[in-house]
Motif scaffolding. Sequence first.
Motif, PDB file in Angstrom:
ATOM      1  N   THR A 270      34.287  38.568  75.817  1.00 55.44           N
ATOM      2  CA  THR A 270      34.062  40.004  75.998  1.00 55.44           C
ATOM      3  C   THR A 270      34.742  40.944  75.007  1.00 55.44           C
ATOM      4  O   THR A 270      34.432  42.133  75.040  1.00 55.44           O
ATOM      5  CB  THR A 270      34.503  40.430  77.409  1.00 55.44           C
ATOM      6  N   PRO A 271      35.672  40.524  74.145  1.00 57.49           N
ATOM      7  CA  PRO A 271      36.360  41.507  73.302  1.00 57.49           C
ATOM      8  C   PRO A 271      35.425  42.386  72.470  1.00 57.49           C
ATOM      9  O   PRO A 271      35.667  43.600  72.338  1.00 57.49           O
ATOM     10  CB  PRO A 271      37.268  40.648  72.416  1.00 57.49           C
ATOM     11  N   ARG A 272      34.354  41.821  71.902  1.00 58.35           N
ATOM     12  CA  ARG A 272      33.433  42.638  71.102  1.00 58.35           C
ATOM     13  C   ARG A 272      32.704  43.655  71.982  1.00 58.35           C
ATOM     14  O   ARG A 272      32.452  44.787  71.559  1.00 58.35           O
ATOM     15  CB  ARG A 272      32.431  41.747  70.377  1.00 58.35           C
ATOM     16  N   ILE A 273      32.370  43.259  73.200  1.00 62.07           N
ATOM     17  CA  ILE A 273      31.743  44.199  74.126  1.00 62.07           C
ATOM     18  C   ILE A 273      32.714  45.326  74.464  1.00 62.07           C
ATOM     19  O   ILE A 273      32.333  46.500  74.525  1.00 62.07           O
ATOM     20  CB  ILE A 273      31.279  43.470  75.400  1.00 62.07           C
ATOM     21  N   CYS A 274      33.978  44.971  74.675  1.00 64.00           N
ATOM     22  CA  CYS A 274      34.989  45.978  75.002  1.00 64.00           C
ATOM     23  C   CYS A 274      35.119  47.011  73.881  1.00 64.00           C
ATOM     24  O   CYS A 274      35.249  48.216  74.145  1.00 64.00           O
ATOM     25  CB  CYS A 274      36.344  45.312  75.252  1.00 64.00           C
ATOM     26  N   GLN A 275      35.087  46.570  72.660  1.00 61.86           N
ATOM     27  CA  GLN A 275      35.204  47.498  71.532  1.00 61.86           C
ATOM     28  C   GLN A 275      34.021  48.466  71.510  1.00 61.86           C
ATOM     29  O   GLN A 275      34.178  49.663  71.246  1.00 61.86           O
ATOM     30  CB  GLN A 275      35.281  46.728  70.214  1.00 61.86           C
TER      31      GLN A 275
ATOM     32  N   VAL B 155      41.569  49.487  73.630  1.00 61.06           N
ATOM     33  CA  VAL B 155      41.268  48.175  74.209  1.00 61.06           C
ATOM     34  C   VAL B 155      42.519  47.317  74.185  1.00 61.06           C
ATOM     35  O   VAL B 155      43.183  47.202  73.149  1.00 61.06           O
ATOM     36  CB  VAL B 155      40.133  47.481  73.445  1.00 61.06           C
ATOM     37  N   GLU B 156      42.827  46.722  75.304  1.00 60.12           N
ATOM     38  CA  GLU B 156      43.934  45.768  75.381  1.00 60.12           C
ATOM     39  C   GLU B 156      43.385  44.423  75.852  1.00 60.12           C
ATOM     40  O   GLU B 156      43.003  44.270  77.014  1.00 60.12           O
ATOM     41  CB  GLU B 156      45.025  46.257  76.339  1.00 60.12           C
ATOM     42  N   VAL B 157      43.323  43.461  74.920  1.00 60.99           N
ATOM     43  CA  VAL B 157      42.848  42.124  75.265  1.00 60.99           C
ATOM     44  C   VAL B 157      44.031  41.337  75.827  1.00 60.99           C
ATOM     45  O   VAL B 157      45.036  41.131  75.146  1.00 60.99           O
ATOM     46  CB  VAL B 157      42.256  41.406  74.038  1.00 60.99           C
ATOM     47  N   VAL B 158      43.895  40.924  77.075  1.00 57.38           N
ATOM     48  CA  VAL B 158      44.997  40.261  77.778  1.00 57.38           C
ATOM     49  C   VAL B 158      44.811  38.745  77.668  1.00 57.38           C
ATOM     50  O   VAL B 158      43.700  38.235  77.900  1.00 57.38           O
ATOM     51  CB  VAL B 158      45.021  40.682  79.255  1.00 57.38           C
ATOM     52  N   PRO B 159      45.853  37.998  77.293  1.00 55.48           N
ATOM     53  CA  PRO B 159      45.715  36.536  77.193  1.00 55.48           C
ATOM     54  C   PRO B 159      45.174  35.931  78.488  1.00 55.48           C
ATOM     55  O   PRO B 159      45.480  36.413  79.591  1.00 55.48           O
ATOM     56  CB  PRO B 159      47.149  36.059  76.910  1.00 55.48           C
ATOM     57  N   GLN B 160      44.387  34.878  78.339  1.00 56.89           N
ATOM     58  CA  GLN B 160      43.717  34.288  79.496  1.00 56.89           C
ATOM     59  C   GLN B 160      44.700  33.866  80.578  1.00 56.89           C
ATOM     60  O   GLN B 160      44.419  33.991  81.782  1.00 56.89           O
ATOM     61  CB  GLN B 160      42.902  33.072  79.045  1.00 56.89           C
ATOM     62  N   ALA B 161      45.855  33.370  80.183  1.00 64.71           N
ATOM     63  CA  ALA B 161      46.827  32.874  81.162  1.00 64.71           C
ATOM     64  C   ALA B 161      47.351  33.975  82.070  1.00 64.71           C
ATOM     65  O   ALA B 161      47.795  33.691  83.191  1.00 64.71           O
ATOM     66  CB  ALA B 161      47.995  32.193  80.440  1.00 64.71           C
ATOM     67  N   THR B 162      47.309  35.207  81.601  1.00 62.72           N
ATOM     68  CA  THR B 162      47.842  36.304  82.404  1.00 62.72           C
ATOM     69  C   THR B 162      46.790  37.297  82.869  1.00 62.72           C
ATOM     70  O   THR B 162      47.092  38.158  83.699  1.00 62.72           O
ATOM     71  CB  THR B 162      48.925  37.075  81.615  1.00 62.72           C
ATOM     72  N   PHE B 163      45.563  37.187  82.355  1.00 61.23           N
ATOM     73  CA  PHE B 163      44.544  38.171  82.726  1.00 61.23           C
ATOM     74  C   PHE B 163      44.281  38.161  84.231  1.00 61.23           C
ATOM     75  O   PHE B 163      44.315  39.208  84.884  1.00 61.23           O
ATOM     76  CB  PHE B 163      43.240  37.913  81.969  1.00 61.23           C
ATOM     77  N   LEU B 164      44.006  36.988  84.797  1.00 61.90           N
ATOM     78  CA  LEU B 164      43.669  36.920  86.211  1.00 61.90           C
ATOM     79  C   LEU B 164      44.856  37.246  87.116  1.00 61.90           C
ATOM     80  O   LEU B 164      44.696  38.004  88.084  1.00 61.90           O
ATOM     81  CB  LEU B 164      43.085  35.552  86.562  1.00 61.90           C
TER      82      LEU B 164
END
Length: 511
Positions: free
Chosen positions: A363-368, A383-392
Amino acid sequence: MRLAKRLALGLSLILAGPAMAQNLRIGIQAPPSTLDPHWLLNLANTGALRNIYDTLVARDDQMQLRPGLAESWRVVDDTTWEFKLRPGVRFHDGSPLTSADVAASFQRVPNVPGNPNPYTIYLSGVTGVEPVDDLTFRIRTSGPLPILPTNLTQIFIVPRSVAGKGNPEFNTGEAAIGTGPFRVTSWSTNAPLVMRRNENWWGGRVPWETASLVPIPVDSARVAALLAGDVEFINNVPLQDTSRIQGDRRFALFAGPSIYAANIYLDVERQSAPGVDAGGQNPMRDVRVRRAMSLALNRDGIARQIMEGYADPTDQPVPPFIFGAIPDRPVPAQDLNAARALLNDAGFPQGFGLNLFCSPARTPRICQAVAAAWTRIGIRTTVEVVPQATFLPRRNRRDYGVFLSVFGSLTGETSYILSSQLHSVGTVPGLGTLNFTGLGAPETDALIVRARATLDDAERARLLRGLVQHTVDESLIIGVGLLRSVNAGTAGLTARARADEEVLAVEIAPR
């Protein structure tokens, strides 16, 4: 002598072709973390284990239900369903499938010790399984449960002889016994899952002698493995490599609609939302602001340009082809002037600032693109892309005022997203479990509960469509686009891109 050698070499090459074609290596992005079919519910596990185990009810590549281990089912009364098993089905150990195995499997699901994410959500409302005879059983429910057949597409059946075993016994392969097209040969964490053909599979001939799921989590490495011939098939092709693969006659792309949608989730409850700079206010509580945020989006441009055609524009948060969705809803065009007018009417003529928190998965490109659109109407967005390990974990703590994530309607029904994300939290057990934005109202809660209990398919579809329409009209969950399932393989293969994005080796075949 030389001629004899050439003939022998030619014959060996001819014979080697079909033999080699009997072995399929699939490079997968996310490997299974277990061989236990009732442990840790997630796509990586269910997608892999469906090669080994079967379910009572199956689904095709477009999420339509079809008979699986059960050849038929019917409603007896409001709290009773009767199922008939296929005759002649045997487990990998040779034992026959019976109603007692179904009862033992259902009993095991909620009782695997220490299970971090059990499959119990799919047995919600089930109070018991009563074998009538070896091939007939009845499922008792606490009330009308029309989505029971749909839910059973996620419950794998094991023989009662291993139902008392724990997760460790399944992971060693000792208890990993199913009725599926393949049986386990070898597996360990982050190593290939190697499987051998089940010669007696009830579903027909299996095209491969062996099939291996090879973990290759890095996108570029997965593509490189296909191009180098280290694997014959890969899933989740990165968009930047689709043209390269499509232009190479040695390979083929297999793409199709997916149940996974890119959705925007807005905190509509708290007076002040994290990451929102609006003078201590939460603008998203106002429907006019939410509608402005939706109108600002160029969904068609995101699908065609940002996602390079491997997405479909939509403003509903579910695929239009699943049960209860709006099938022919036109996608609204971007209207920046109307969006600015709505912000002005809501008391934000100068806009406001916010952080758009974004999952790193697809999703990062969609977020931009979303951030650029919102900034054009005065909502200054970073936009703040959160690492997968901490996103959820952060999402679960409600650390986000606005976030964009991918969500899949895994059951093929809109009731899944409506029950888990639109229903209020904590008012009905099992509902609202994925509601991290404060959504929910007594009226919509009552409609969701009513739809879940409506046995008539036409009426249930009407109720669900009304709830989806309400979600769209109020911009409670803002749909951006439907992703597409994109896989690739050698040109000598045929395959279906499944909407659930699972990769089933039995559905890949030589041309």
